[in-house]
Design an enzyme around this catalytic site. Structure first.
Site, PDB file in Angstrom:
ATOM      1  N   CYS A   1       0.830  -1.209   0.000  1.00 58.08           N
ATOM      2  CA  CYS A   1       0.000   0.000   0.000  1.00 58.08           C
ATOM      3  C   CYS A   1       0.864   1.258   0.000  1.00 58.08           C
ATOM      4  CB  CYS A   1      -0.930   0.013   1.206  1.00 58.08           C
ATOM      5  SG  CYS A   1      -2.149   1.350   1.122  1.00 58.08           S
TER       6      CYS A   1
ATOM      7  N   CYS B   1      -8.575  -0.932   3.490  1.00 55.48           N
ATOM      8  CA  CYS B   1      -8.091   0.340   2.948  1.00 55.48           C
ATOM      9  C   CYS B   1      -8.782   0.629   1.611  1.00 55.48           C
ATOM     10  CB  CYS B   1      -6.578   0.220   2.754  1.00 55.48           C
ATOM     11  SG  CYS B   1      -5.813   1.555   1.834  1.00 55.48           S
TER      12      CYS B   1
END
Length: 193
Positions: free
Chosen positions: A38, A65
């Site tokens: 990420c 996320c």
């Protein structure tokens, strides 16, 4: 929960795609979990928890996320904005910008602004101001703090700006608001006797 080894920490801070699928990391302060690759802002090491699977992170009440989509699905907008709102409620006194909110919530500033307004009816900045003014009103009534001290404690350390914003939102300066509330209290006590 898995142990955070140096290898895994390096994978997180280097956004290493080769570790995707081997583990997921959750950030305790935001309630969000991610893939190692990420590209969101680097979390503090002490706020990290690790999971072998996305399902483990979900069952531990972490949310996926919006940026790296660790479950392959997007977090619903209302849940995403709830996370942002909870963060603001806990941190209203800090320097919070749209960029900071976007970073901690793993989205873009533009998308966050638009989605927040769609879900809450106001912008993130308006919500932050609303929280600060509500907290200031409470302190003006319940403490003897100086006006500048109240402003500073709610994240508005520039006194002229605090006074102007307070008046714009309430119709009163902080001093006149405090005086009015004291008068109201006096009238209630007088009428109650």
């Amino acid at each position: 929960m898995e142990t955070l080894t140096d290898d895994k920490w390096q994978a997180i801070i280097n956004n290493d795609t080769s570790y995707d699928g081997q583990f997921y990391y959750a950030v305790k302060t935001t309630g969000i979990f991610c893939r190692p690759s990420c590209k969101s802002r680097q979390p503090n090491k002490e706020n990290i928890g690790l999971f072998y699977t996305a399902e483990q992170a979900l069952s531990a009440k972490f949310r996926p996320c919006k940026r790296c989509k660790p479950t392959g699905e997007r977090l619903p907008d209302d849940e995403w904005i709830t996370l942002v709102t909870e963060y603001i409620d806990r941190n209203y006194m800090d320097n919070i910008t749209l960029d900071i909110l976007a970073d901690i919530s793993h989205g873009s500033p533009y998308h966050l602004h638009r989605t927040f307004k769609k879900v809450r009816g106001i912008t993130p900045v308006e919500y932050i101001q609303q929280q600060r003014i509500e907290q200031a009103k409470e302190q003006l009534i319940t403490t003897g703090k100086a006006i500048a001290e109240v402003g500073s404690s709610v994240g508005l350390s520039n006194s002229p700006y605090f006074i102007t914003l307070f008046k714009k939102k309430t119709g009163y300066t902080p001093a006149s608001y405090r005086q009015k509330q004291i008068q109201k209290l006096g009238e209630v006590l007088e009428n109650g006797n």
